[in-house]
Design a protein around this motif. Sequence first.
Motif, PDB file in Angstrom:
ATOM      1  N   HIS A 151      43.711  51.933  41.582  1.00 35.49           N
ATOM      2  CA  HIS A 151      42.333  51.626  41.176  1.00 35.49           C
ATOM      3  C   HIS A 151      41.751  52.748  40.321  1.00 35.49           C
ATOM      4  O   HIS A 151      41.092  52.494  39.309  1.00 35.49           O
ATOM      5  CB  HIS A 151      41.445  51.438  42.412  1.00 35.49           C
ATOM      6  CG  HIS A 151      41.666  50.150  43.141  1.00 35.49           C
ATOM      7  ND1 HIS A 151      41.803  48.936  42.506  1.00 35.49           N
ATOM      8  CD2 HIS A 151      41.753  49.885  44.482  1.00 35.49           C
ATOM      9  CE1 HIS A 151      41.964  47.980  43.403  1.00 35.49           C
ATOM     10  NE2 HIS A 151      41.939  48.525  44.611  1.00 35.49           N
TER      11      HIS A 151
ATOM     12  N   GLY B 286      42.291  46.762  38.407  1.00 40.95           N
ATOM     13  CA  GLY B 286      41.090  46.116  38.913  1.00 40.95           C
ATOM     14  C   GLY B 286      41.028  45.997  40.426  1.00 40.95           C
ATOM     15  O   GLY B 286      42.034  46.107  41.123  1.00 40.95           O
TER      16      GLY B 286
ATOM     17  N   ALA C  75      41.934  40.280  41.566  1.00 41.28           N
ATOM     18  CA  ALA C  75      42.166  41.645  41.072  1.00 41.28           C
ATOM     19  C   ALA C  75      42.850  42.491  42.135  1.00 41.28           C
ATOM     20  O   ALA C  75      43.762  43.270  41.836  1.00 41.28           O
ATOM     21  CB  ALA C  75      40.844  42.288  40.652  1.00 41.28           C
TER      22      ALA C  75
ATOM     23  N   SER D 160      42.795  45.257  33.140  1.00 47.11           N
ATOM     24  CA  SER D 160      41.743  44.755  32.250  1.00 47.11           C
ATOM     25  C   SER D 160      40.553  44.244  33.045  1.00 47.11           C
ATOM     26  O   SER D 160      40.688  43.856  34.202  1.00 47.11           O
ATOM     27  CB  SER D 160      42.290  43.612  31.379  1.00 47.11           C
ATOM     28  OG  SER D 160      43.410  44.030  30.629  1.00 47.11           O
ATOM     29  N   GLN D 161      39.390  44.230  32.401  1.00 43.99           N
ATOM     30  CA  GLN D 161      38.207  43.637  32.995  1.00 43.99           C
ATOM     31  C   GLN D 161      38.297  42.110  32.875  1.00 43.99           C
ATOM     32  O   GLN D 161      39.106  41.581  32.115  1.00 43.99           O
ATOM     33  CB  GLN D 161      36.947  44.145  32.290  1.00 43.99           C
ATOM     34  CG  GLN D 161      36.743  45.648  32.394  1.00 43.99           C
ATOM     35  CD  GLN D 161      36.599  46.112  33.838  1.00 43.99           C
ATOM     36  OE1 GLN D 161      35.860  45.504  34.620  1.00 43.99           O
ATOM     37  NE2 GLN D 161      37.301  47.175  34.205  1.00 43.99           N
ATOM     38  N   LEU D 162      37.454  41.401  33.624  1.00 48.56           N
ATOM     39  CA  LEU D 162      37.554  39.948  33.710  1.00 48.56           C
ATOM     40  C   LEU D 162      37.503  39.268  32.338  1.00 48.56           C
ATOM     41  O   LEU D 162      38.351  38.418  32.026  1.00 48.56           O
ATOM     42  CB  LEU D 162      36.443  39.394  34.604  1.00 48.56           C
ATOM     43  CG  LEU D 162      36.484  37.880  34.866  1.00 48.56           C
ATOM     44  CD1 LEU D 162      37.799  37.467  35.495  1.00 48.56           C
ATOM     45  CD2 LEU D 162      35.310  37.470  35.749  1.00 48.56           C
ATOM     46  N   LYS D 163      36.530  39.614  31.498  1.00 45.74           N
ATOM     47  CA  LYS D 163      36.421  38.988  30.175  1.00 45.74           C
ATOM     48  C   LYS D 163      37.652  39.283  29.326  1.00 45.74           C
ATOM     49  O   LYS D 163      38.125  38.421  28.572  1.00 45.74           O
ATOM     50  CB  LYS D 163      35.161  39.480  29.459  1.00 45.74           C
ATOM     51  CG  LYS D 163      33.872  38.904  30.026  1.00 45.74           C
ATOM     52  CD  LYS D 163      32.665  39.343  29.211  1.00 45.74           C
ATOM     53  CE  LYS D 163      31.378  38.748  29.761  1.00 45.74           C
ATOM     54  NZ  LYS D 163      30.195  39.180  28.974  1.00 45.74           N
ATOM     55  N   GLU D 164      38.184  40.496  29.453  1.00 47.10           N
ATOM     56  CA  GLU D 164      39.382  40.873  28.701  1.00 47.10           C
ATOM     57  C   GLU D 164      40.587  40.051  29.151  1.00 47.10           C
ATOM     58  O   GLU D 164      41.453  39.709  28.339  1.00 47.10           O
ATOM     59  CB  GLU D 164      39.673  42.363  28.886  1.00 47.10           C
ATOM     60  CG  GLU D 164      38.617  43.280  28.287  1.00 47.10           C
ATOM     61  CD  GLU D 164      38.841  44.738  28.655  1.00 47.10           C
ATOM     62  OE1 GLU D 164      39.463  44.994  29.702  1.00 47.10           O
ATOM     63  OE2 GLU D 164      38.393  45.612  27.895  1.00 47.10           O
ATOM     64  N   ARG D 165      40.646  39.732  30.446  1.00 49.32           N
ATOM     65  CA  ARG D 165      41.762  38.929  30.960  1.00 49.32           C
ATOM     66  C   ARG D 165      41.769  37.556  30.308  1.00 49.32           C
ATOM     67  O   ARG D 165      42.824  37.035  29.939  1.00 49.32           O
ATOM     68  CB  ARG D 165      41.655  38.784  32.483  1.00 49.32           C
ATOM     69  CG  ARG D 165      41.877  40.081  33.228  1.00 49.32           C
ATOM     70  CD  ARG D 165      41.583  39.918  34.705  1.00 49.32           C
ATOM     71  NE  ARG D 165      41.083  41.176  35.269  1.00 49.32           N
ATOM     72  CZ  ARG D 165      40.304  41.272  36.325  1.00 49.32           C
ATOM     73  NH1 ARG D 165      39.923  40.170  36.963  1.00 49.32           N
ATOM     74  NH2 ARG D 165      39.905  42.445  36.757  1.00 49.32           N
TER      75      ARG D 165
END
Length: 291
Positions: free
Chosen positions: A122, A127, A133, A182-187
Amino acid sequence: LFMRYVKIILHEYKDKVPTDIKEKLSKITDFKDLVQIENTGTISLFAKPSDSTIHLPLDAYKAIQALSQFPEYGLDKSHQTHDKNNMIINDNTYRDFVEHVILKGETPVEYFREILLHEVMHICGSGGSSALAEGFNELKTRELASKYGLETSCCGYPKETKIAFELQQIFGKEICDKLAFSQLKERFTILREELGEEAVSLYADVYANMEHQFRPYMNKNYPGVAGIKEKCDTYDKIDYSKVYDSLNQYKKQKEENKSLSKKKGFVNQITLNFLIGFSISIFFLLSLILF
């Protein structure tokens, strides 16, 4: 161990760890200052990536002191939760981990060591907090531990890890390594660019269904000795059957599309062969007529 784990993670996932996190970690000279023992109100370790700290709970000392009173405490000093064949995917739960702590007669430090790698992941940008995550973080933790011979319990987030593994079988390891850091939007962007809208829809559906089941477990604190049983009982109630319905439906559809594509290819080949044969026949007849 903290520093060693950071170096291994940055080496293994050098292209996946966010640049700002790599730069921040490279400036740290003494990782001991980042490990804090405090009253967190729970028996679980947790990481704060924002300041790169790992928090060790005082309640864990109390809980293990209570567990040490069990007659089974320390009966099997060599007890393991896994072997090399089931290190990545197994049927362990948190309940199995508690039994392991008792049978092995673990000290608080030994208990912390078996969870540390997951938390350092982490810190390095993998994530957490959401069900999926955490599943990917634990999957990558186990893969790393298996590859480099590192210590980990192989009991963390077992249900979530299995679903992350299922998605990795569908999406591929390289893409899931990217998703983990990656962050959620990036995923969603990664999946859209690499695999298309169907993969995005699957991930979104799995994510939402998992969160619905996971939140009651994640939003609770589990203090003291009573927290051990409550944590086990609450986790047992998590039911991801709808998630598996989505996964199975996606795989079934993919197989049907694949089968349909093969049939189309077969029909196209037959048609092509017919046209070639017909053209040769016409050419042969014309040759007879003209010559």
